[in-house]
Enzyme design. Structure first.
Site, PDB file in Angstrom:
ATOM      1  N   SER A 110      -2.941  -8.291  -3.286  1.00  0.00           N
ATOM      2  CA  SER A 110      -2.490  -8.901  -4.540  1.00  0.00           C
ATOM      3  C   SER A 110      -2.125 -10.373  -4.317  1.00  0.00           C
ATOM      4  O   SER A 110      -2.984 -11.167  -3.963  1.00  0.00           O
ATOM      5  CB  SER A 110      -1.338  -8.084  -5.121  1.00  0.00           C
ATOM      6  OG  SER A 110      -1.081  -8.422  -6.453  1.00  0.00           O
ATOM      7  N   ASN A 134      -7.228  -5.875  -3.658  1.00  0.00           N
ATOM      8  CA  ASN A 134      -6.695  -5.918  -5.024  1.00  0.00           C
ATOM      9  C   ASN A 134      -6.292  -7.334  -5.412  1.00  0.00           C
ATOM     10  O   ASN A 134      -5.199  -7.565  -5.941  1.00  0.00           O
ATOM     11  CB  ASN A 134      -5.521  -4.955  -5.172  1.00  0.00           C
ATOM     12  CG  ASN A 134      -5.905  -3.520  -4.855  1.00  0.00           C
ATOM     13  OD1 ASN A 134      -5.915  -3.133  -3.682  1.00  0.00           O
ATOM     14  ND2 ASN A 134      -6.232  -2.749  -5.878  1.00  0.00           N
ATOM     15  N   HIS A 255      -3.951  -0.275  -8.472  1.00  0.00           N
ATOM     16  CA  HIS A 255      -3.595  -1.491  -7.755  1.00  0.00           C
ATOM     17  C   HIS A 255      -3.024  -1.250  -6.367  1.00  0.00           C
ATOM     18  O   HIS A 255      -3.299  -2.019  -5.445  1.00  0.00           O
ATOM     19  CB  HIS A 255      -2.585  -2.286  -8.594  1.00  0.00           C
ATOM     20  CG  HIS A 255      -2.379  -3.690  -8.122  1.00  0.00           C
ATOM     21  ND1 HIS A 255      -3.388  -4.631  -8.117  1.00  0.00           N
ATOM     22  CD2 HIS A 255      -1.281  -4.324  -7.641  1.00  0.00           C
ATOM     23  CE1 HIS A 255      -2.915  -5.778  -7.662  1.00  0.00           C
ATOM     24  NE2 HIS A 255      -1.642  -5.615  -7.350  1.00  0.00           N
TER      25      HIS A 255
END
Length: 280
Positions: A110, A134, A255
């Site tokens: 992320s 992700n 996620h």
């Protein structure tokens, strides 16, 4: 391919507790396990280095695994208010200097993926391989507006602990342990550290987007098929740009795929780490 550890990813999630930490002179907290070629793991906004528990347990069997607390998270010092993605990338470069690591494999999740991609674009000669888990790439106007709105609300409303859980996890009971761990970490996060990192994350999807064509080493772009924000399309678009890029999509996951499908992710990371400089 070097052997991974024998601990299953699911067991590592269930047993995840606090990891002992060391701190660099610059204030970055980290946990180190194993020996061999260096692999640094960078988590996302609101998390802490424990979010890599399954990967630490598995990959430290063949590598020197170093998981870091991102600035303003866990036990790491904060960056200044207003710091952009470039400042987080510079922080990572300083961390490598403090650890006296010349070349490194880096995997980010992320926001950590944005940092790892920025490192590959900025000081790529030090990045042997990059794994982008992700991670976002050139959000569409609707998604960009939504994430910027969330970033603007944080200084007023504080850390949203339920919204991320709804976006990051499905309703399947198999994700319960990972969901509750994530809830715990969100409750522990420093509000200012979270706000600074989220603002950098919200504005960073295009900062290094043009850099993938120059990333020479093996580049893994991994996400869940059901991740609504870090989408499979983004992963495949980036993979097509990187000379040795390739995408892996984990079906049925969102996620927090490294926690909800840890054994699959561990296997894909072990595969990525096995590629030589002339492969992929």
């Amino acid at each position: 391919m070097q052997a991974a550890g024998s601990i299953s990813g699911t067991a590592a999630v269930k047993d995840a507790g606090a990891f002992p930490r060391k701190r660099t002179a610059g204030g970055t907290a980290y946990h180190e396990a194993g020996s061999g070629e260096s692999l640094v793991l960078i988590h996302g906004v609101g998390m802490r280095l424990e979010a890599w528990a399954p990967q630490i347990a598995s990959l430290s069997g063949g590598y020197r695994v170093i998981a870091v607390d991102m600035p303003g998270h866990g036990e790491s010092a904060k960056l200044q208010v207003g710091s952009r993605l470039e400042e987080f990338v510079a922080w990572f470069g300083r961390f490598l200097d403090e650890m006296e690591i010349g070349t490194v494999n880096v995997a980010g999740h992320s926001m950590g993926a944005l940092v790892s991609g920025g490192a590959a674009a900025t000081f790529g000669q030090r990045i042997k391989r990059v794994a982008y888990l992700n991670g976002v790439y050139r959000r569409d106007p609707e998604a960009k507006a939504a994430v910027l709105e969330r970033a603007a609300a944080i200084p007023v409303t504080g850390v949203d602990k339920e919204g991320p859980l709804a976006r990051w996890f499905g309703d399947d009971p198999e994700s319960n342990a990972a969901r509750e761990l994530t809830r715990k970490w969100l409750n522990l996060v420093d509000p200012q550290g979270y706000a600074v990192a989220y603002a950098a994350f919200a504005g960073g999807d295009e900062t290094y987007a043009d850099g993938w064509k120059d990333v020479a080493g093996p580049a893994l772009f991994l996400t869940g098929s059901d991740d609504p924000n870090s989408t499979p399309l983004m992963a495949t678009q980036m993979a097509e740009l990187a000379p040795r890029g390739y995408a892996r999509i984990v079906e049925g996951h969102r996620h927090m795929v490294n926690l909800t499908a840890p054994d699959i992710v561990n296997s894909l990371l072990a595969e990525w780490l096995s590629f030589g400089e002339d492969e992929r």
